[in-house]
Design an enzyme around this catalytic site. Structure first.
Site, PDB file in Angstrom:
ATOM      1  N   SER A 106       0.851  -1.181   0.000  1.00  0.00           N
ATOM      2  CA  SER A 106       0.000   0.000   0.000  1.00  0.00           C
ATOM      3  C   SER A 106       0.895   1.242   0.000  1.00  0.00           C
ATOM      4  O   SER A 106       2.113   1.130   0.192  1.00  0.00           O
ATOM      5  CB  SER A 106      -0.879  -0.026   1.249  1.00  0.00           C
ATOM      6  OG  SER A 106      -1.735   1.087   1.300  1.00  0.00           O
ATOM      7  N   LYS A 107       0.348   2.390  -0.242  1.00  0.00           N
ATOM      8  CA  LYS A 107       1.113   3.636  -0.133  1.00  0.00           C
ATOM      9  C   LYS A 107       0.151   4.794  -0.062  1.00  0.00           C
ATOM     10  O   LYS A 107      -0.960   4.722  -0.607  1.00  0.00           O
ATOM     11  CB  LYS A 107       2.014   3.820  -1.358  1.00  0.00           C
ATOM     12  CG  LYS A 107       3.157   4.774  -1.134  1.00  0.00           C
ATOM     13  CD  LYS A 107       4.306   4.091  -0.412  1.00  0.00           C
ATOM     14  CE  LYS A 107       5.473   5.019  -0.176  1.00  0.00           C
ATOM     15  NZ  LYS A 107       6.648   4.271   0.273  1.00  0.00           N
TER      16      LYS A 107
END
Ligand code: NAD
Length: 476
Positions: A106-107
């Protein structure tokens, strides 16, 4: 300048992914399932500052949930956009798989220049962003666990953790909702410097193999090697500091926003860092040559180049002129897919981002485990270890007494051996082991397959295989 056009960051990651999967035998459809980004949430929120309402745009992208929670940093920078956040989220998936941190990728990012706001304003903005993400479970100890990235650090992570805890007053694991927190707010020793430390461990491991050094036309030890670093922020500063202070490498160049510094005799990293903090840039630093167009130093002669600032700095326009035989990607995506091709043809060895900067997520993993177990590492066994070591020391002391001048314990052996490992030592040991094992898994593929000629493809092959196996185990 080449007439070829540069792909976007996300396209670059996809191109590198595609090159690797073309060498694999994945079940039909799985390749696309792994490559695509599952979801990206865009949030626009207002915060009242300086007597007016300001609207901010932020993102949280979830690339793959083959393992949960998903994990990845939150970046504060003006250039943040959906394409970038998705590329970074994809890299997180592959990075976690490669270093065996049990997370999906994720980011997150917020379009903001943090230097334009004071601490109180940043706190208001961060808390509001965290609120928007947490209420959608995009911050959650069992689903999505952010960490620091460019423009964020311990302070922001502490605000996020506190915001989540206020919204989830009965969650006993609330502290595990974010990593990279300060020690007094549930953090772990060694997290701040973990990514830079990981870069150091990665280079040390590379330099253990004659065959690998030879591929880059290098030989000998890290000691005395000339290193140019771009970005003296969290990652670049710690990597440069440890490599110069502990391994005897020479930091001959430092590139920052306002220009670069060069000194063939090596720069004093600590002094440069202090100068930057005081003067907001490297210009005017006395003991080095100042280069106004700092990016030119990327093309300077050196043994190792460490881009540790932002993406796409080595691209079609300068790749041909980059002379470093070894590049270690401390930043995410500093080499574009086009530049990667040029450099590979030139024989440049690239230690890829998904491995090189995995130290951060590795120690974040330790922090998350610490938060969930509610106990600091080493607390139960340290004194017991010391007591057992004392037994050995007592026996050796007896021997020492009997042998007289013919044998005695080496100086400081007693103190060194007696001391049980504290949290920091355990974190370093776990990080070192992780970096070594992951490097070995890449080099094994690099050297054993004729169709794999670079470490990046090897890294993708190792990690995609692991992700594919997770999907398989889930019956997909
Ligand atoms: P940071 O904000 O602490 O530091 C970035 C540094 O780069 C700053 O000193 C900044 O002044 C400098 N910089 C910005 N633009 C520049 C330019 N055009 N030329 C030269 N220097 C420039 O960020 P960080 O946390 O050190 O992250 C750096 C890179 O490492 C990013 O790509 C990030 O995604 C990656 N990374 C960070 C972590 C982490 O734990 N912080 C983990 C993995 C990867």
């Amino acid at each position: 300048m080449s007439s070829r056009t540069e792909p976007s960051f996300r396209e670059s990651v996809d191109l590198m992914f595609n090159r690797a999967v073309s060498l694999m035998d994945l079940p039909p459809g799985l390749e696309e399932k792994i490559r695509v980004c599952n979801a990206t949430y865009t949030v626009r929120f207002g915060v009242r500052l300086r007597g007016a309402m300001h609207t901010f745009t932020g993102y949280r992208s979830v690339h793959s949930e083959h393992m949960e929670p998903v994990k990845g940093g939150i970046r504060y920078a003006t250039g943040v956009n959906q394409d970038e956040v998705e590329a970074l989220a994809a890299l997180m998936t592959y990075k976690c798989a490669l270093v065996e941190a049990p997370f999906g990728g994720s980011k997150g990012g917020l379009c903001i220049d943090p230097r334009e706001y004071d601490e109180h304003e940043l706190e208001l903005i961060t808390r509001r962003f965290a609120y928007e993400l947490a209420k959608r479970d995009l911050i959650n100890p069992s689903q999505n666990v952010p960490a620091p990235d460019m423009g964020t650090g311990e302070r922001e992570m502490a605000w996020i953790a506190d915001q989540y805890a206020r919204m989830n007053t009965t969650d006993i694991n609330a502290k595990a909702c974010v990593t990279g927190k300060p020690l007094n707010a549930g953090g772990i020793s060694g997290r701040v410097e973990a990514t830079g430390r990981g870069v150091q461990y990665a280079l040390r491991e590379f330099f253990r193999y004659e065959e690998d050094k030879a591929a880059a036309g290098l030989s000998g030890k890290l000691e005395g090697k000339r290193i140019i670093v771009q970005g003296l922020g969290n990652v670049g500063y710690h990597a440069a500091k440890f490599l110069s202070e502990e391994d005897g490498a020479l930091i001959t160049g430092i590139i920052e926003r306002d220009g670069g510094l060069y000194s063939a005799d090596g720069l004093d990293v600590e002094a440069v860092r202090n100068w930057i903090v005081k003067h907001d840039g490297v210009a005017g630093y006395p003991d080095a040559q100042f280069v106004e167009d700092g990016a030119l130093l990327l093309e300077e002669e050196c043994d190792v180049l460490i881009p540790a600032a932002l993406e796409a700095v080595i691209n079609l326009s300068n790749a041909e002129r980059v002379k470093a035989p070894l590049i270690i990607e401390a930043a995410n995506g500093p080499v574009t897919a086009g530049a990667d091709e040029i450099l590979r043809k030139k024989g440049t060895v690239i230690i890829p981002d998904m491995y090189a900067n995995a130290g951060g997520v590795t120690v974040s993993y330790f922090e998350w485990v610490k938060n969930l177990s509610h106990i600091r590492f080493g607390r139960m066994q340290r004194r017991q270890e010391e007591a057992r070591h004392q037994l050995v020391i007592d026996e050796l002391q007896r021997l020492d007494d009997v042998m007289g001048d013919t044998w005695s314990m080496s100086p400081h052996f007693k103190e060194k051996y007696l001391r049980g490992a504290d949290e920091l030592e355990l974190v370093r040991s776990g990080l070192d082991d992780t970096m070594r094992v992951a490097y070995q898994s890449m080099r094994e593929v690099w050297h054993s397959r004729d169709d794999v000629t670079d470490l990046r493809t090897a890294a993708y092959l190792v990690s995609i295989d692991k992700v594919a196996k997770s999907y398989h185990a889930k019956g997909l």
